[in-house]
Each structure stands twice: as C-alpha cells, then as structure tokens.
Scaffold this active site. Structure first.
Site, PDB file in Angstrom:
ATOM      1  N   ASP A  99      -1.884   5.854  -5.719  1.00  0.00           N
ATOM      2  CA  ASP A  99      -2.435   5.009  -5.208  1.00  0.00           C
ATOM      3  C   ASP A  99      -2.330   3.704  -5.159  1.00  0.00           C
ATOM      4  O   ASP A  99      -3.720   3.531  -6.038  1.00  0.00           O
ATOM      5  CB  ASP A  99      -3.804   5.431  -4.156  1.00  0.00           C
ATOM      6  N   ASP A 143       1.136  -1.274  -0.076  1.00  0.00           N
ATOM      7  CA  ASP A 143       0.038   0.056  -0.365  1.00  0.00           C
ATOM      8  C   ASP A 143       0.797   1.553   0.025  1.00  0.00           C
ATOM      9  O   ASP A 143       1.432   1.625   0.842  1.00  0.00           O
ATOM     10  CB  ASP A 143      -1.297   0.376   1.355  1.00  0.00           C
TER      11      ASP A 143
END
Ligand SMILES: *[C@@H]1O[C@H](CO)[C@@H](O)[C@H](O)[C@H]1NC(C)=O
Ligand SMILES: *[C@@H]1O[C@H](CO)[C@@H](O)[C@H](O)[C@H]1NC(C)=O
Length: 404
Positions: A276, A96
């Site tokens: 992201d 992440d």
C-alpha cells in the site's frame, strides 16, 4: 498553519501503443508530483493516521454496507498533478494503491467545463481518517499530452474531511474497492483510471508501476508512476512477480502472501497481507511484532509510539527478510530505521533511533497480517498488474543504500 512540503518529483508516463509495449520516442511524458508531509494536526499524526488507515483497511472487508471503503492516510503521500475538464484545470491528487475511487474537490473546487457531465449519482467514500461525499461526474482526465481519458467517472466532492492541502485522490487500487461508493447502486463498481486507460487503447496492459526513493528531508524526493508498463531505469536486475493472494480480506486489495524472518528468527510464517502506497510505516501482525521487538531488543517509545533502539542495538541489528514467492527482499538495518533527520516531525528526539516496524493491532492468521507501506516501497520498485492479477518487485539502487 504549517507549510505544506512541495517536493517536486517527476512522474514519467511512457506512452504505450495499444497491443505493443513500445515507449514512444525518447521524450517520456512527465508530470511533476509532490511528496507531501502534512503537519496540520501537529507533528505526531503520522502513526495515528496510519493506525486509522490500517484499522479501516482491514475492516473494510466487512464493508457490505453502502458507502464504506478503505480508509486512507494522507499525512504523507505523493501527489500527482491531474488535469480534468476541457479546458483542463489541474488538481493535486494523492497517489493511492489502497483505494480505487478517483475524485476531486477537496481543497480546490471542481470547475465544470464543456466536458463535464453530471450523472446525478450520489457518491461517497468513508476513509479511516477522512471521507468525501458528493456527485459522480464523467469528464476528460489527462496526465499530460497524449495520456487523455474521455468520460472517466470521477467523484466531485461537495463535502470532504481530512484532506488538507490536496484536491482528492487518484485511486490505483482494484476496481472492486469502488463497490458501494455509488449510494444508489450499491453493487455497481466504477472502472478505475487504469482500466479506462486500457479500454481506450492508450496502454496495452492494466499495469501501474511505482518508484519511490528514500529521503532524508521533507523537501527533496523523487517518485515516479508509470502507467501501462515499467521503467527499467528505476530498478536493477529483473522484476519478480507473485500472484495476488486468494486470502480474504487481503485479496480485495493489492494483497500477496509473504513470510518474514529476522536473521535466523521467524517473525511471520507465510500469510497474506497487502502492499500500500498510502501507509507510511511497515505494519505486521501483533504476534510477529512481539517477536521482532524481542529479537531486536527494542522498547516502545511513549512519545512517538514507535519502537526505539539504542545505538549499540542498532549496530547489532540484523537483516529483516521478506520472502515473497521464491525471492527474498531484504531490509538492511539502515532500512529498518526512520530517517533520523525526520525524527522531530514524529515528535521524537533528533538523536534517537526509531524502527519503522509497527503493530497492526490484530493477531496473524486473519488474512491481513502485514502492510508493506511506503517505508518498504522506497527500497523496492513495485508493479501492480491488474491484467495478470499479480504484484511485482525489483531491487533498486536504493535497496541497500545507507540513507537514514
Ligand atoms: C467493522 O465494520 C463494522 C461494519 O461497519 C462495524 O460495525 C465494526 O465496528 C467495525 N469493526 C472495527 C474493529 O472497526
Ligand atoms: C496464499 O496463502 C494461502 C493461505 O496459506 C493459500 O491458500 C494460497 O494458496 C496462497 N497463494 C495464493 C496465491 O493465494
């Protein structure tokens, strides 16, 4: 229970010697990661998870309160096998770039070993679609032979919500996002795995590179993560860099400035947003979304919440161009649609054509006008450079491929 997809992919971790960007030998260190689609909440959770993540990512800027941090969507993600302890136990952690704490203990419990040190500090991160809280430890963390960090701070969850089938998160975002996660030291930040790899002299620069590839199936995907440099076999041409934006709140993430055009129509003027890996769709500010919907002639599909177009309109679709720095990154018509073979996983019709552009839910000009998520990153190689405070992109052999 729905089965958790286990898509074996390769994670290449070139071993780099401190001070020189030399890849050692011809046998890169690899570890397998799984691309994972979680249907435990039923088929239509992807967009809901994304929306919860988007809201929390944007709002976490106002996170001066203890324990707040960006949220994460883990309905879809790449999972790395990370070894912790001595002897090591292997945990499956979500890769992440939108959060920065590394923690374990969600599905599989943390096993204390000879290298485990309990710091006694309570640690907690609240994500949009989940959370964890527990205790900070330091421990040995390894990504395979040669890439071993000692005394890495990790969170050990005593409780966690929203992490079915994974053990935690490998946080690749900026260190600043860890602020507030140590409950008793709200202004303290925690060095990330990338920073520790650098401070221990294992990688020459604080750089993480990500290769995703488009897939039509739940079960076959290649992804690759490189620490300390880039992998020239995964992109074409050269990598162009753009500075991390100064615009808040995008500046607290891997934030950049970009403008977007559709054919000759301006969709978004130059504004700040983020890149992201943990967001599935491509989100743009509400006014930009309205312009895109109007320009494409798409309608909002109530079953999936996504934009839907007819095949005639799909044939007429134009390129969607992302202008970043002096470069233009083009999503072709095919790159703007969701893989049709995965439609039913969204609760959609198998023959329908859904667009991957979605509404961020707030107007442009607020310093958080887009999220270039997975559906963008599977078309472009991306580089997250802490040392030089910049983000890089390059084309790949999949940039223009017809895969959807
Ligand atoms: C943003 O965060 C603040 C502080 O946690 C909270 O009070 C507020 O309701 C949040 N706003 C949104 C839109 O979620
Ligand atoms: C990004 O955009 C903002 C707002 O237009 C501007 O102030 C800034 O100089 C731009 N560049 C960077 C690197 O932030």
């Amino acid at each position: 229970m729905f089965p958790v997809a286990s898509l074996l992919t390769i994670l290449i971790l070139p071993l780099l010697i401190a001070g020189s960007a030399i890849e050692v030998g011809n046998s890169p260190i690899t570890l397998s990661i799984a691309r994972r689609l979680d249907f435990s909440d039923g088929p239509i959770n992807l967009l809901q998870h994304d929306k919860a993540r988007v809201a929390a990512l944007k709002n976490s800027s106002s996170k001066d309160h203890v324990g707040s941090a960006p949220l994460t969507n883990f309905a879809v993600g790449y999972v790395a096998a990370v070894h912790v302890g001595s002897p090591a136990k292997t945990y499956s952690l979500i890769v992440d770039t939108g959060s920065s704490n590394t923690w374990v203990g969600a599905a599989a419990a943390y096993v204390k070993t000879s290298s485990s040190v309990n710091t006694g500090q309570p640690v907690s991160v609240i994500y949009g679609s989940g959370s964890f809280s527990g205790t900070e430890y330091t421990d040995t963390v390894s990504f395979g032979s040669g890439l071993t960090i000692t005394k890495q701070s990790i969170g050990v969850a005593s409780t966690s919500i929203g992490f079915t089938g994974v053990d935690g998160i490998l946080g690749l975002g900026p260190e600043g996002l860890t602020k507030g996660s140590l409950i008793n030291s709200p202004t303290t930040t925690i060095p990330t795995v990338t920073e520790k790899l650098h401070s221990e002299g294992i990688i020459p620069e604080m750089v993480v590179s990500v290769s995703f590839e488009p897939t039509k199936s739940r079960t076959v995907t290649n992804g690759e993560l490189t620490f300390g440099g880039t992998d020239a076999t995964k992109y074409t041409g050269s990598i162009a860099y753009t500075p991390v934006t100064t615009e808040y709140p995008a500046s607290t993430y891997w934030g950049i400035n970009e403008s977007i055009t559709y054919g000759s129509t301006t969709i978004l003027s130059s504004n700040a947003g983020i890149v992201d890996t943990g967001t599935t769709f491509l989100f743009i500010a509400s006014d930009a979304y309205t312009r895109y919907q109007s320009a494409t002639g798409a309608s909002l599909d109530t079953a999936t919440g996504l934009l839907l177009i007819s095949s005639a309109k799909y044939k007429a679709l134009k390129n969607l161009d992302f202008h970043i720095g002096s470069e233009t990154y083009t999503l072709t018509p095919n790159a703007q649609i969701w893989p049709r073979s995965l439609n039913t996983y969204l609760g959609g019709s198998s023959s329908a054509i859904y667009l991957i552009i979605h509404d961020i839910g707030t107007p442009s000009g607020e310093g958080f006008d887009f999220i270039n998520g997975y559906t963008f990153l599977e078309r472009f190689y991306s580089v997250y450079d802490t040392t030089k405070s910049r983000v890089g992109f390059a084309k790949t052999k999949y940039t223009d491929a017809t895969t959807n």
